[in-house]
Design a protein around this motif. Structure first.
Motif, short mmCIF file in Angstrom:
data_model
loop_
_atom_site.label_atom_id
_atom_site.label_comp_id
_atom_site.label_asym_id
_atom_site.label_seq_id
_atom_site.Cartn_x
_atom_site.Cartn_y
_atom_site.Cartn_z
N MET A 1 15.67 -1.27 10.74
CA MET A 1 14.60 -0.28 10.64
C MET A 1 13.24 -1.00 10.63
N SER A 2 12.30 -0.54 11.44
CA SER A 2 11.00 -1.21 11.45
C SER A 2 10.14 -0.66 10.31
N VAL A 3 9.12 -1.42 9.96
CA VAL A 3 8.22 -0.98 8.88
C VAL A 3 7.41 0.21 9.36
N SER A 4 7.39 1.27 8.59
CA SER A 4 6.67 2.46 9.03
C SER A 4 5.29 2.52 8.38
N THR A 5 4.40 3.24 9.04
CA THR A 5 3.08 3.42 8.47
C THR A 5 3.19 4.14 7.13
N SER A 6 4.18 5.04 7.00
CA SER A 6 4.28 5.77 5.73
C SER A 6 4.67 4.83 4.59
N ALA A 7 5.45 3.78 4.89
CA ALA A 7 5.77 2.81 3.84
C ALA A 7 4.50 2.09 3.39
N VAL A 8 3.62 1.81 4.36
CA VAL A 8 2.35 1.16 4.02
C VAL A 8 1.48 2.14 3.23
N GLU A 9 1.50 3.41 3.63
CA GLU A 9 0.70 4.42 2.90
C GLU A 9 1.18 4.54 1.46
N GLN A 10 2.49 4.51 1.28
CA GLN A 10 3.04 4.60 -0.10
C GLN A 10 2.57 3.41 -0.93
N HIS A 11 2.61 2.24 -0.31
CA HIS A 11 2.15 1.03 -1.00
C HIS A 11 0.68 1.19 -1.40
N LEU A 12 -0.14 1.67 -0.47
CA LEU A 12 -1.58 1.80 -0.75
C LEU A 12 -1.84 2.85 -1.84
N ALA A 13 -1.03 3.89 -1.87
CA ALA A 13 -1.21 4.92 -2.91
C ALA A 13 -0.95 4.30 -4.29
N ALA A 14 0.08 3.46 -4.38
CA ALA A 14 0.37 2.81 -5.66
C ALA A 14 -0.75 1.83 -6.02
N LEU A 15 -1.23 1.12 -5.03
CA LEU A 15 -2.31 0.14 -5.25
C LEU A 15 -3.59 0.83 -5.72
N ARG A 16 -3.91 1.95 -5.11
CA ARG A 16 -5.13 2.69 -5.50
C ARG A 16 -5.09 3.12 -6.97
N ALA A 17 -3.89 3.34 -7.46
CA ALA A 17 -3.75 3.82 -8.86
C ALA A 17 -3.68 2.67 -9.86
N CYS A 18 -3.78 1.44 -9.39
CA CYS A 18 -3.62 0.27 -10.26
C CYS A 18 -4.74 0.19 -11.30
N ASP A 19 -4.36 -0.14 -12.52
CA ASP A 19 -5.35 -0.26 -13.60
C ASP A 19 -5.01 -1.45 -14.49
N ARG A 20 -4.52 -2.52 -13.85
CA ARG A 20 -4.06 -3.65 -14.65
C ARG A 20 -5.18 -4.46 -15.28
N CYS A 21 -6.36 -4.45 -14.67
CA CYS A 21 -7.43 -5.36 -15.14
C CYS A 21 -8.55 -4.56 -15.78
N PRO A 22 -8.67 -4.59 -17.12
CA PRO A 22 -9.66 -3.74 -17.79
C PRO A 22 -11.11 -4.06 -17.44
N ARG A 23 -11.40 -5.32 -17.04
CA ARG A 23 -12.82 -5.65 -16.78
C ARG A 23 -13.23 -5.35 -15.34
N MET A 24 -12.27 -4.98 -14.51
CA MET A 24 -12.58 -4.69 -13.11
C MET A 24 -13.13 -3.27 -12.96
N HIS A 25 -14.06 -3.10 -12.02
CA HIS A 25 -14.65 -1.78 -11.78
C HIS A 25 -13.80 -1.01 -10.78
N LYS A 26 -13.62 0.25 -11.02
CA LYS A 26 -12.82 1.09 -10.12
C LYS A 26 -13.78 1.91 -9.24
N PRO A 27 -13.41 2.43 -8.10
CA PRO A 27 -12.05 2.50 -7.60
C PRO A 27 -11.58 1.21 -6.95
#
Ligand code: SF4
Length: 209
Positions: A1-27
Protein backbone atom coordinates in the motif's frame (compact mmCIF):
# COMPACT_ATOMS: atom_id res chain seq x y z
CA UNK A 1 0.00 0.00 0.00
CA UNK A 2 1.45 3.40 -0.90
CA UNK A 3 1.45 6.31 1.54
CA UNK A 4 -1.74 8.29 1.11
CA UNK A 5 -2.24 12.00 1.47
CA UNK A 6 -4.88 11.25 4.10
CA UNK A 7 -2.25 9.48 6.24
CA UNK A 8 -0.15 12.64 6.02
CA UNK A 9 -3.22 14.75 6.86
CA UNK A 10 -3.87 12.61 9.94
CA UNK A 11 -0.27 13.07 11.02
CA UNK A 12 -0.52 16.85 10.57
CA UNK A 13 -3.78 16.99 12.55
CA UNK A 14 -2.05 15.29 15.49
CA UNK A 15 0.97 17.57 15.13
CA UNK A 16 -1.20 20.71 15.11
CA UNK A 17 -2.68 19.66 18.44
CA UNK A 18 0.74 19.13 20.06
CA UNK A 19 1.31 20.94 23.35
CA UNK A 20 4.44 19.26 24.66
CA UNK A 21 6.55 22.41 25.12
CA UNK A 22 5.10 24.96 27.57
CA UNK A 23 7.47 27.78 26.55
CA UNK A 24 6.68 27.50 22.84
CA UNK A 25 4.15 29.86 21.25
CA UNK A 26 1.16 28.35 19.50
CA UNK A 27 -0.20 27.64 16.93
CA UNK A 28 2.01 24.86 15.63
CA UNK A 29 3.19 25.71 12.10
CA UNK A 30 2.98 22.94 9.51
CA UNK A 31 3.26 22.74 5.73
CA UNK A 32 0.96 21.13 3.19
CA UNK A 33 -0.06 17.47 3.39
CA UNK A 34 2.16 16.27 0.58
CA UNK A 35 3.17 12.62 0.39
CA UNK A 36 6.65 13.51 -0.82
CA UNK A 37 9.95 11.64 -0.71
CA UNK A 38 11.80 14.95 -0.33
CA UNK A 39 11.80 16.28 3.23
CA UNK A 40 12.92 19.83 3.96
CA UNK A 41 13.82 20.42 7.60
CA UNK A 42 13.84 24.04 8.74
CA UNK A 43 14.87 25.28 12.20
CA UNK A 44 11.78 26.81 13.84
CA UNK A 45 9.16 29.29 12.66
CA UNK A 46 9.59 33.01 13.29
CA UNK A 47 6.88 35.33 14.59
CA UNK A 48 5.22 35.81 11.18
CA UNK A 49 4.68 32.14 10.30
CA UNK A 50 2.07 31.34 13.00
CA UNK A 51 -0.02 34.33 11.82
CA UNK A 52 0.33 33.44 8.16
CA UNK A 53 -0.13 29.72 8.77
CA UNK A 54 2.73 28.24 6.79
CA UNK A 55 6.49 27.67 7.19
CA UNK A 56 8.94 30.02 5.47
CA UNK A 57 6.18 32.59 4.98
CA UNK A 58 8.33 35.70 5.30
CA UNK A 59 11.65 37.09 4.05
CA UNK A 60 13.77 33.95 4.55
CA UNK A 61 11.10 32.05 2.61
CA UNK A 62 11.28 34.48 -0.29
CA UNK A 63 15.00 33.78 -0.56
CA UNK A 64 14.52 30.02 -0.17
CA UNK A 65 11.89 29.88 -2.92
CA UNK A 66 14.10 32.01 -5.18
CA UNK A 67 16.83 29.39 -4.76
CA UNK A 68 14.46 26.58 -5.76
CA UNK A 69 13.17 28.56 -8.72
CA UNK A 70 16.71 29.11 -9.94
CA UNK A 71 17.71 25.45 -9.48
CA UNK A 72 14.53 23.61 -10.53
CA UNK A 73 12.31 26.23 -12.17
CA UNK A 74 9.62 25.62 -9.52
CA UNK A 75 7.30 28.34 -8.24
CA UNK A 76 6.69 28.69 -4.50
CA UNK A 77 3.45 26.72 -4.90
CA UNK A 78 5.31 24.00 -6.79
CA UNK A 79 7.82 23.71 -3.95
CA UNK A 80 5.10 23.58 -1.29
CA UNK A 81 3.19 20.95 -3.31
CA UNK A 82 6.25 18.77 -4.01
CA UNK A 83 8.36 18.95 -0.85
CA UNK A 84 7.21 18.07 2.66
CA UNK A 85 8.14 20.87 5.07
CA UNK A 86 9.29 19.69 8.49
CA UNK A 87 11.37 21.53 11.09
CA UNK A 88 13.53 20.92 14.14
CA UNK A 89 10.76 22.65 16.15
CA UNK A 90 7.32 23.50 14.74
CA UNK A 91 6.46 26.31 17.14
CA UNK A 92 7.77 29.86 17.42
CA UNK A 93 10.20 29.89 20.38
CA UNK A 94 9.67 33.60 21.14
CA UNK A 95 12.18 36.45 21.18
CA UNK A 96 15.43 36.61 23.14
CA UNK A 97 15.63 39.50 25.62
CA UNK A 98 18.51 40.97 23.58
CA UNK A 99 16.66 40.64 20.25
CA UNK A 100 16.38 37.93 17.65
CA UNK A 101 14.51 34.65 17.98
CA UNK A 102 15.20 32.33 20.91
CA UNK A 103 17.05 29.17 19.90
CA UNK A 104 14.96 26.12 20.86
CA UNK A 105 16.19 24.41 24.02
CA UNK A 106 17.50 20.81 23.95
CA UNK A 107 14.34 19.46 25.62
CA UNK A 108 12.17 21.19 23.00
CA UNK A 109 14.31 19.81 20.18
CA UNK A 110 14.01 16.34 21.71
CA UNK A 111 10.23 16.72 22.06
CA UNK A 112 9.77 17.75 18.44
CA UNK A 113 12.16 15.10 17.09
CA UNK A 114 9.44 12.56 17.87
CA UNK A 115 7.34 14.18 15.13
CA UNK A 116 10.27 14.16 12.72
CA UNK A 117 10.88 10.51 13.41
CA UNK A 118 7.22 9.76 12.60
CA UNK A 119 7.60 11.65 9.34
CA UNK A 120 10.59 9.53 8.39
CA UNK A 121 8.58 6.39 9.15
CA UNK A 122 5.56 7.64 7.20
CA UNK A 123 7.20 9.19 4.15
CA UNK A 124 10.46 7.24 3.95
CA UNK A 125 12.21 10.24 2.40
CA UNK A 126 14.96 9.51 -0.10
CA UNK A 127 16.27 13.07 0.05
CA UNK A 128 16.54 15.26 3.14
CA UNK A 129 17.28 18.99 2.90
CA UNK A 130 18.19 20.45 6.30
CA UNK A 131 18.18 24.24 6.18
CA UNK A 132 20.52 26.05 8.55
CA UNK A 133 23.00 24.99 11.23
CA UNK A 134 20.51 23.74 13.82
CA UNK A 135 18.74 21.52 11.27
CA UNK A 136 22.00 20.27 9.77
CA UNK A 137 23.27 19.35 13.24
CA UNK A 138 20.32 16.95 13.75
CA UNK A 139 21.65 14.78 10.91
CA UNK A 140 25.38 15.49 10.70
CA UNK A 141 26.35 16.77 14.12
CA UNK A 142 27.75 20.24 14.71
CA UNK A 143 30.13 20.97 11.84
CA UNK A 144 31.18 24.17 10.09
CA UNK A 145 28.91 25.04 7.14
CA UNK A 146 31.86 24.91 4.72
CA UNK A 147 32.20 21.19 5.46
CA UNK A 148 28.58 20.35 4.71
CA UNK A 149 27.09 22.79 2.18
CA UNK A 150 27.78 21.68 -1.39
CA UNK A 151 27.95 17.99 -0.45
CA UNK A 152 25.55 15.09 -0.76
CA UNK A 153 25.96 12.89 2.30
CA UNK A 154 24.39 9.52 3.13
CA UNK A 155 22.62 9.61 6.49
CA UNK A 156 20.85 7.16 8.71
CA UNK A 157 18.29 8.96 10.87
CA UNK A 158 16.96 6.64 13.56
CA UNK A 159 17.09 3.65 11.25
CA UNK A 160 16.04 5.43 8.03
CA UNK A 161 18.67 5.75 5.30
CA UNK A 162 18.51 8.77 2.97
CA UNK A 163 20.64 11.20 0.99
CA UNK A 164 21.17 14.54 2.69
CA UNK A 165 21.97 17.82 0.91
CA UNK A 166 22.32 20.59 3.50
CA UNK A 167 21.44 24.19 2.66
CA UNK A 168 22.43 27.34 4.55
CA UNK A 169 19.73 29.35 6.31
CA UNK A 170 18.28 31.90 3.88
CA UNK A 171 17.71 34.45 6.64
CA UNK A 172 18.81 37.99 5.85
CA UNK A 173 20.50 38.03 9.28
CA UNK A 174 23.38 35.91 8.02
CA UNK A 175 25.47 36.97 5.01
CA UNK A 176 27.05 33.47 4.74
CA UNK A 177 25.22 32.48 1.55
CA UNK A 178 25.84 35.83 -0.14
CA UNK A 179 29.63 35.94 0.14
CA UNK A 180 32.39 33.49 -0.79
CA UNK A 181 32.88 30.66 -0.21
CA UNK A 182 29.20 30.40 0.77
CA UNK A 183 27.90 31.64 -2.58
CA UNK A 184 29.76 28.98 -4.58
CA UNK A 185 28.91 26.22 -2.07
CA UNK A 186 25.23 27.17 -2.13
CA UNK A 187 25.16 26.96 -5.94
CA UNK A 188 26.88 23.58 -5.74
CA UNK A 189 24.26 22.35 -3.24
CA UNK A 190 21.35 23.55 -5.39
CA UNK A 191 22.84 21.80 -8.43
CA UNK A 192 23.02 18.59 -6.40
CA UNK A 193 19.35 18.98 -5.45
CA UNK A 194 18.33 19.54 -9.09
CA UNK A 195 20.37 16.51 -10.21
CA UNK A 196 19.02 14.17 -7.53
CA UNK A 197 16.75 11.55 -9.17
CA UNK A 198 14.02 11.85 -6.54
CA UNK A 199 13.79 15.65 -6.95
CA UNK A 200 12.51 15.04 -10.49
CA UNK A 201 9.55 13.04 -9.18
CA UNK A 202 9.28 13.70 -5.44
CA UNK A 203 5.78 12.33 -4.91
CA UNK A 204 6.40 8.92 -6.47
CA UNK A 205 6.22 7.13 -3.16
CA UNK A 206 7.61 3.70 -2.36
CA UNK A 207 5.43 0.83 -1.22
CA UNK A 208 4.99 0.50 2.53
CA UNK A 209 5.64 -3.01 3.77
S1 SF4 B 1 7.85 22.57 19.34
FE1 SF4 B 1 7.14 20.60 18.55
S2 SF4 B 1 7.01 19.23 20.35
FE2 SF4 B 1 7.11 21.36 21.09
S3 SF4 B 1 4.93 21.98 21.31
FE3 SF4 B 1 5.60 22.65 19.26
S4 SF4 B 1 5.02 20.92 17.91
FE4 SF4 B 1 4.99 20.15 20.02
Amino acid sequence: MSVSTSAVEQHLAALRACDRCPRMHKPVVVGRAVASRVLLVGQAPGDKEPKLGRPFAWTAGRTLFKWFHGALGWTEDDVRDRIYFAAVCRCFPGKRPGGGDRVPAPDEIANCSGWLEREFALLRPALVLPVGKLAIAQFLGERPLVETIGHQISINYRGHAADCIPLPHPSGASPWHRIEPGLTLLHRALKLVAAHPVAKNPCNLPKVR
